[in-house]
Design a protein around this motif. Structure first.
Motif, PDB file in Angstrom:
ATOM      1  N   SER A 130       0.812  -1.225   0.000  1.00  0.00           N
ATOM      2  CA  SER A 130       0.000   0.000   0.000  1.00  0.00           C
ATOM      3  C   SER A 130       0.842   1.271   0.000  1.00  0.00           C
ATOM      4  O   SER A 130       0.291   2.367  -0.016  1.00  0.00           O
ATOM      5  CB  SER A 130      -0.925   0.020   1.223  1.00  0.00           C
ATOM      6  OG  SER A 130      -0.190   0.230   2.423  1.00  0.00           O
ATOM      7  N   VAL A 131       2.153   1.138   0.013  1.00  0.00           N
ATOM      8  CA  VAL A 131       3.026   2.321   0.086  1.00  0.00           C
ATOM      9  C   VAL A 131       3.137   2.978  -1.284  1.00  0.00           C
ATOM     10  O   VAL A 131       3.368   2.310  -2.302  1.00  0.00           O
ATOM     11  CB  VAL A 131       4.430   1.934   0.580  1.00  0.00           C
ATOM     12  CG1 VAL A 131       5.346   3.153   0.576  1.00  0.00           C
ATOM     13  CG2 VAL A 131       4.352   1.345   1.985  1.00  0.00           C
TER      14      VAL A 131
ATOM     15  N   ILE B  15      -0.471   0.578  -8.114  1.00  0.00           N
ATOM     16  CA  ILE B  15      -0.672   0.965  -6.721  1.00  0.00           C
ATOM     17  C   ILE B  15      -1.884   1.858  -6.547  1.00  0.00           C
ATOM     18  O   ILE B  15      -2.588   1.789  -5.535  1.00  0.00           O
ATOM     19  CB  ILE B  15       0.597   1.661  -6.169  1.00  0.00           C
ATOM     20  CG1 ILE B  15       0.432   1.997  -4.681  1.00  0.00           C
ATOM     21  CG2 ILE B  15       0.929   2.907  -6.961  1.00  0.00           C
ATOM     22  CD1 ILE B  15       0.229   0.817  -3.796  1.00  0.00           C
ATOM     23  N   ASN B  16      -2.207   2.686  -7.547  1.00  0.00           N
ATOM     24  CA  ASN B  16      -3.358   3.576  -7.418  1.00  0.00           C
ATOM     25  C   ASN B  16      -4.679   2.810  -7.334  1.00  0.00           C
ATOM     26  O   ASN B  16      -5.671   3.331  -6.821  1.00  0.00           O
ATOM     27  CB  ASN B  16      -3.413   4.554  -8.596  1.00  0.00           C
ATOM     28  CG  ASN B  16      -2.369   5.655  -8.469  1.00  0.00           C
ATOM     29  OD1 ASN B  16      -1.973   6.025  -7.374  1.00  0.00           O
ATOM     30  ND2 ASN B  16      -1.913   6.175  -9.596  1.00  0.00           N
TER      31      ASN B  16
ATOM     32  N   PRO C   5       9.867  -2.203  -3.661  1.00  0.00           N
ATOM     33  CA  PRO C   5       8.699  -3.084  -3.482  1.00  0.00           C
ATOM     34  C   PRO C   5       9.103  -4.490  -3.040  1.00  0.00           C
ATOM     35  O   PRO C   5      10.238  -4.927  -3.243  1.00  0.00           O
ATOM     36  CB  PRO C   5       8.051  -3.097  -4.876  1.00  0.00           C
ATOM     37  CG  PRO C   5       8.592  -1.892  -5.568  1.00  0.00           C
ATOM     38  CD  PRO C   5       9.973  -1.695  -5.031  1.00  0.00           C
ATOM     39  N   SER C   6       8.137  -5.181  -2.470  1.00  0.00           N
ATOM     40  CA  SER C   6       8.381  -6.541  -2.000  1.00  0.00           C
ATOM     41  C   SER C   6       8.293  -7.527  -3.159  1.00  0.00           C
ATOM     42  O   SER C   6       7.800  -7.212  -4.245  1.00  0.00           O
ATOM     43  CB  SER C   6       7.363  -6.917  -0.925  1.00  0.00           C
ATOM     44  OG  SER C   6       6.051  -6.882  -1.470  1.00  0.00           O
ATOM     45  N   SER C   7       8.773  -8.724  -2.904  1.00  0.00           N
ATOM     46  CA  SER C   7       8.635  -9.834  -3.836  1.00  0.00           C
ATOM     47  C   SER C   7       8.290 -11.073  -3.021  1.00  0.00           C
ATOM     48  O   SER C   7       8.131 -11.000  -1.799  1.00  0.00           O
ATOM     49  CB  SER C   7       9.930 -10.047  -4.627  1.00  0.00           C
ATOM     50  OG  SER C   7      10.959 -10.520  -3.772  1.00  0.00           O
TER      51      SER C   7
ATOM     52  N   VAL D 261      11.384   0.726   2.871  1.00  0.00           N
ATOM     53  CA  VAL D 261      11.241   2.170   2.721  1.00  0.00           C
ATOM     54  C   VAL D 261      12.499   2.822   3.279  1.00  0.00           C
ATOM     55  O   VAL D 261      12.863   2.580   4.439  1.00  0.00           O
ATOM     56  CB  VAL D 261      10.003   2.710   3.465  1.00  0.00           C
ATOM     57  CG1 VAL D 261      10.003   4.244   3.468  1.00  0.00           C
ATOM     58  CG2 VAL D 261       8.729   2.201   2.822  1.00  0.00           C
ATOM     59  N   ALA D 262      13.176   3.597   2.472  1.00  0.00           N
ATOM     60  CA  ALA D 262      14.364   4.324   2.910  1.00  0.00           C
ATOM     61  C   ALA D 262      14.097   5.819   2.802  1.00  0.00           C
ATOM     62  O   ALA D 262      13.446   6.269   1.857  1.00  0.00           O
ATOM     63  CB  ALA D 262      15.578   3.942   2.054  1.00  0.00           C
TER      64      ALA D 262
END
Length: 279
Positions: free
Chosen positions: A71-72, A133-134, A242-244, A251-252
């Motif tokens: 959701s980021v 993501i939107n 993003p994750s996999s 997040v940095a």
């Protein structure tokens, strides 16, 4: 014949020497006190910047760790980050999916009872995996990632808690979770830098397109809260990895703090936050 007693006193040269010595001692004492006071002021200023950095890290790290997987989203200038916080979680026993039997209600979700300390007054999300993501934030373009209505507990059936969508709503989730996870979430929140200040935004609803985020954020308390006020202008930068299936999301962010009384001295903060990918 008269006797003259000797006269005692200081010559002009001796007086001048004493004055010079006292002046040197005075200047030295004043400089010592001045340097000591300046050192104390510098220590306090650096301590304040360090405390501000700690507050920023604690606030953003704690909230980001509770973000709903996938959701980021970050604005194009990398100055704002938005995500949907998780407020509770459980495992569903019955929910509506494409191809579900006709007897499965689209108005309710059955799940393992929640712990009493967890909130259950929120939106529901099941396996929110989207290439766009939107789509997660859009009511009209949300093919089953996060419910459009909040839910309320209504009854218990066969040991499972039944939650019903408010406002007579219904919802069909897009994908089943491999572990039957269901998340309760609140509405989105965001962190943004504005000038030299960092704000936390909440209770502004779902904004379909991230490009319109900044223009639609609240401008007053209690929905806009000040987190820090000593940021160097345009110094906050967010990055998102993003994750996999094999890696959690990261997040940095980097920001620079500066005290207005000492503009040549800054404190740079770099932080990485891991968001667990457990959809």
């Amino acid at each position: 014949m008269k006797n003259y007693s000797p006269q005692f006193g200081f010559t002009l040269i001796e007086i001048v020497i004493v004055i010079v010595i006292l002046s040197i001692l005075g200047v030295g004492s004043v400089q010592f006190i001045s340097f000591s006071a300046q050192g104390y002021v510098d220590t306090v200023r650096r301590s304040e910047l360090s405390s501000t950095a700690t507050i920023v890290n604690e606030k953003m790290t704690r909230l980001l760790r509770e973000a709903l997987p996938n959701s980021v989203r970050i604005t194009s200038d990398n100055r704002c980050i938005e995500f949907i916080p998780i407020i509770g979680a459980s495992r569903y026993t019955q929910a509506a999916f494409p191809g579900s039997p006709s007897g499965v209600s689209q108005n309710t979700v059955h799940m393992v009872p929640l712990d009493n300390v967890l909130s259950s007054n929120g939106y529901l999300a099941i396996f929110p995996m989207s290439s766009q993501i939107n789509s997660i934030y859009s009511g009209s373009d949300n093919p089953g990632f996060i419910s459009l209505e909040t839910v309320s507990f209504t009854s218990t059936i066969s040991g499972a808690s039944v939650y019903t969508f408010n406002n007579s709503g219904s919802f069909v989730f897009q994908q089943r979770s491999p572990n039957q996870r269901v998340f309760f979430t609140s509405s989105p929140v965001a962190f943004c830098q504005s000038g030299t200040e960092l704000f936390y935004y909440r209770n502004y609803g779902f904004i379909p397109n991230v490009s319109n985020l900044v223009a639609n954020l609240p401008s007053t308390v209690p929905n806009r809260l000040l987190i820090a006020d000593k940021l160097l202008a345009s110094s906050l930068v967010f990055k998102y990895l993003p994750s996999s299936l094999r890696r959690n999301a990261i997040v940095a962010y980097e920001l620079e703090l500066q005290d207005s009384s000492k503009i040549t001295e800054t404190l740079v903060v770099n932080q990485e936050v891991q968001i667990r990918n457990v959809p």
